[in-house]
Design an enzyme around this catalytic site. Structure first.
Site, short mmCIF file in Angstrom:
data_model
loop_
_atom_site.label_atom_id
_atom_site.label_comp_id
_atom_site.label_asym_id
_atom_site.label_seq_id
_atom_site.Cartn_x
_atom_site.Cartn_y
_atom_site.Cartn_z
N TRP A 143 18.51 45.49 -69.61
CA TRP A 143 16.96 46.40 -69.71
C TRP A 143 17.14 47.31 -70.30
O TRP A 143 16.36 48.61 -70.52
CB TRP A 143 16.47 46.58 -67.93
CG TRP A 143 15.06 46.29 -68.22
CD1 TRP A 143 13.98 46.53 -69.78
CD2 TRP A 143 13.88 46.69 -67.30
NE1 TRP A 143 13.11 46.93 -69.44
CE2 TRP A 143 12.22 46.89 -68.27
CE3 TRP A 143 14.13 46.97 -65.84
CZ2 TRP A 143 11.76 47.27 -67.01
CZ3 TRP A 143 13.07 47.13 -65.03
CH2 TRP A 143 11.57 47.29 -65.58
N HIS A 191 29.89 50.47 -66.81
CA HIS A 191 30.28 49.69 -64.62
C HIS A 191 30.51 50.63 -63.80
O HIS A 191 30.92 51.09 -63.29
CB HIS A 191 30.30 48.89 -65.10
CG HIS A 191 29.33 47.99 -64.82
ND1 HIS A 191 28.08 48.24 -64.84
CD2 HIS A 191 28.86 47.04 -65.58
CE1 HIS A 191 26.88 46.93 -65.32
NE2 HIS A 191 27.52 45.72 -65.61
N ARG A 225 16.97 35.86 -65.70
CA ARG A 225 16.55 35.29 -64.72
C ARG A 225 15.66 35.06 -64.36
O ARG A 225 14.43 35.88 -64.70
CB ARG A 225 17.83 35.57 -63.50
CG ARG A 225 17.74 34.26 -62.78
CD ARG A 225 18.78 33.89 -61.60
NE ARG A 225 18.30 35.63 -60.77
CZ ARG A 225 17.96 35.33 -59.88
NH1 ARG A 225 17.58 33.89 -59.14
NH2 ARG A 225 17.82 35.95 -58.64
N LYS A 226 14.78 36.07 -62.95
CA LYS A 226 14.13 35.75 -63.11
C LYS A 226 13.56 37.48 -62.95
O LYS A 226 12.17 37.84 -62.97
CB LYS A 226 13.54 36.09 -61.20
CG LYS A 226 13.47 34.12 -60.62
CD LYS A 226 13.48 34.80 -59.38
CE LYS A 226 12.94 32.91 -58.50
NZ LYS A 226 12.72 32.56 -57.27
N THR A 234 21.70 46.99 -65.73
CA THR A 234 22.32 47.56 -67.11
C THR A 234 21.42 46.78 -68.16
O THR A 234 20.59 47.86 -69.58
CB THR A 234 23.50 46.95 -67.08
OG1 THR A 234 23.33 47.06 -65.63
CG2 THR A 234 23.98 47.50 -68.14
N ARG A 288 19.61 49.70 -58.19
CA ARG A 288 19.21 48.42 -57.29
C ARG A 288 19.13 48.36 -55.82
O ARG A 288 20.63 48.50 -55.30
CB ARG A 288 19.26 47.38 -58.34
CG ARG A 288 18.38 45.95 -57.72
CD ARG A 288 18.60 44.71 -59.28
NE ARG A 288 17.46 43.85 -58.77
CZ ARG A 288 17.65 42.46 -59.51
NH1 ARG A 288 19.14 42.68 -60.04
NH2 ARG A 288 16.39 42.02 -59.34
P1 A3P Z 1 17.69 38.42 -61.14
O1 A3P Z 1 19.32 37.71 -61.34
O2 A3P Z 1 17.60 38.85 -60.01
O3 A3P Z 1 17.01 38.12 -62.12
P2 A3P Z 1 22.57 43.02 -65.30
O4 A3P Z 1 22.04 43.81 -66.61
O5 A3P Z 1 22.67 44.69 -64.69
O6 A3P Z 1 23.42 42.53 -65.55
O7 A3P Z 1 21.18 42.43 -64.35
C1 A3P Z 1 21.10 41.88 -64.81
C2 A3P Z 1 19.44 41.59 -63.64
O8 A3P Z 1 18.51 41.85 -64.35
C3 A3P Z 1 19.09 39.86 -63.44
O9 A3P Z 1 18.06 40.38 -62.15
C4 A3P Z 1 17.93 39.87 -64.69
O10 A3P Z 1 16.68 38.92 -64.32
C5 A3P Z 1 17.50 41.01 -64.48
N1 A3P Z 1 16.18 41.71 -66.02
C6 A3P Z 1 17.47 41.33 -67.07
N2 A3P Z 1 16.62 41.73 -67.97
C7 A3P Z 1 15.77 42.77 -67.91
C8 A3P Z 1 14.58 42.97 -68.26
N3 A3P Z 1 14.00 42.77 -69.25
N4 A3P Z 1 13.65 43.18 -67.19
C9 A3P Z 1 13.88 43.34 -66.17
N5 A3P Z 1 14.79 42.86 -65.33
C10 A3P Z 1 15.87 42.60 -66.33
#
Ligand code: A3P
Length: 323
Positions: free
Chosen positions: A73, A130, A289-290, A71, A154
Site C-alpha cells: 500500500w 525491509h 488479502r483483507k 508495504t 502495524r
Molecule cells: P492482511 O493480510 O492483514 O490482509 P505487505 O504489503 O507489507 O506485504 O502487507 C500485506 C498486508 O497489507 C495484507 O494484510 C494486505 O491485505 C494489506 N494490503 C495490501 N494492499 C493494501 C492496500 N492497498 N490497502 C490496504 N491494505 C493493503
C-alpha cells in the site's frame, strides 16, 4: 567505530554459516545477525551488495517496513504521489494499472542485488527496504545523506497473522507443504522474534526512535491510522517527500484519486495483481488479502493475544514507544 561496523555488514556473507539458524519458519532459512532474524539470502547477497555497491542520492525516498505491515500500500501511495505530474492518478495508462506496486518500487536488498539497475532510475527515486534501521548503510542514514525514510508500522498481532497466511500461500504456490505450519507454531516463533525481520517490535522501535531524533528525514506512519484517515496521511506523506499537494490539486480531487487508485479494492482486481507474479516467484495476488485492523482475532485466541502483547510491552518498557 562505525567504519568497522560498516565493513562487517559488507562482509557478513563470509560468516553466515556460523550464525544461529532457524528453519521452522516454513521453507525459509533464517539466520540471526545484529539482533535480527533475516532470510539467509538477504545476508548472503542483499546486505553485502547494499553495503558495498548501493549509491543513494540526496533526493531518494526509502519506504521501510517489517514485512506484512502495509508495504504494498505504501509503495503504491508513495509512487503515485511522487510521479503524479507525469502519471496523473486518473490516467487510464497509469503504471499502477499494469504493474504491481512491487514492480513500481523495488527493494534495495532484494532487487538491487539480483541485477535491477537502480542507477538508471530518474531522480527523485522511491525505493523500499525491509532491513532493520541499523542494517542500512551509513550512506543512507548518515548525517548529510539527505535521504528520507518513511516507515510503516502495524500491530504485531495483525502482522503475525498476515505473515503466517502469506507464508502458507507462498509455500503452497512453490509446491512446498505448509499445511503443518500452524498459527501456534508461527506464534511461538514470532514471540521469540524468530521470523524474517524479527523481533518485529525491535524493527519498529529502531525506526520510531530515528523518527523522533530526525523528524524531517524519518516519517513514522501507522497502518491502522492510515486506514482511518487515508487522505490526511497521504497529504502528510506528500509533504514529507517534498512534493506537497497544492490547494488546486486538492480541489481537483487529486488526493482522493490517489487514495482511490491505491485502495485494496482497486488494486486487487487489476489483471496484473490477480494473475501476475513478481521476480521472486511470488504471485502478486498474495499481497492483497483483507487489509483491515484486528483480523488477528479470527486466528488467535485472546490468551495468545495477551501473551504477545505482554512480551511486546515488556520489551518496549521505558522506550516511549507503544503500538
Ligand atoms: P492482511 O493480510 O492483514 O490482509 P505487505 O504489503 O507489507 O506485504 O502487507 C500485506 C498486508 O497489507 C495484507 O494484510 C494486505 O491485505 C494489506 N494490503 C495490501 N494492499 C493494501 C492496500 N492497498 N490497502 C490496504 N491494505 C493493503
Amino acid at each position: 567505530g562505525s567504519a568497522s561496523i560498516a565493513m562487517s555488514h559488507a562482509n557478513v556473507a563470509r560468516i553466515v554459516p556460523c550464525l544461529p539458524l532457524e528453519t521452522r519458519w516454513s521453507s525459509l532459512m533464517l539466520r540471526q545477525y545484529a539482533g535480527f532474524w533475516l532470510a539467509e539470502v538477504t545476508l548472503k547477497t542483499g546486505v553485502p551488495t547494499v553495503h558495498s555497491c548501493f549509491e543513494p542520492r540526496p533526493t531518494d525516498v526509502f519506504l521501510a517496513s517489517f514485512p506484512k505491515s502495509g508495504t504494498t500500500w505504501l509503495k503504491a501511495l508513495a509512487f503515485a504521489t511522487q510521479k503524479r505530474s507525469t502519471h496523473p492518478p486518473l490516467d487510464g495508462d497509469h503504471p499502477l494499472r499494469h504493474s504491481s506496486p512491487h514492480d513500481c518500487v523495488r527493494f534495495i536488498e532484494i532487487d538491487f542485488s539480483t541485477g535491477d539497475k537502480f542507477e538508471e532510475l530518474p531522480s527523485p527515486r522511491v525505493l523500499a527496504t525491509h532491513l532493520p534501521y541499523t542494517l542500512l548503510p551509513d550512506c543512507i542514514t548518515g548525517e548529510g545523506s539527505g535521504c528520507r525514510i518513511v516507515y510503516i508500522c502495524r500491530d504485531p498481532k495483525d502482522a503475525l497473522v498476515s505473515y503466517w497466511l502469506f507464508t502458507k500461500k507462498v509455500a503452497a504456490a512453490l509446491g512446498v507443504d505448509a499445511q503443518s505450519f500452524t498459527i501456534h507454531e508461527a506464534f511461538e516463533l514470532f514471540c521469540q522474534g524468530r521470523c524474517p525481520g524479527g523481533p518485529q517490535w525491535q524493527h519498529a522501535l529502531q525506526y520510531w526512535k530515528e523518527s523522533v531524533r530526525r523528524p524531517d528525514l524519518v516519517l513514522f506512519l501507522r497502518y491502522e491510522e492510515m486506514l482511518l484517515e487515508p487522505e490526511r496521511h497521504l497529504k502528510k506523506l506528500a509533504k514529507f517527500m517534498g512534493c506537497e499537494f497544492a490547494d488546486e490539486e486538492e480541489e481537483e480531487g487529486v488526493v482522493s484519486a490517489i487514495v482511490e487508485l491505491c485502495s485494496l479494492d482497486k488494486l486487487r482486481v487489476m489483471e496484473v495483481n490477480r494473475n501476475g507474479s513478481s521476480n521472486l516467484g511470488v504471485k502478486n495476488e498474495s499481497y492483497f488479502r483483507k487489509g483491515v485492523a484486528g483480523d488477528w482475532s479470527n486466528h488467535m485466541t485472546p490468551e495468545m493475544a495477551r501473551r504477545l502483547d505482554k512480551i511486546v510491552e515488556d520489551a518496549l518498557q521505558g522506550s516511549g514507544f507503544t503500538f
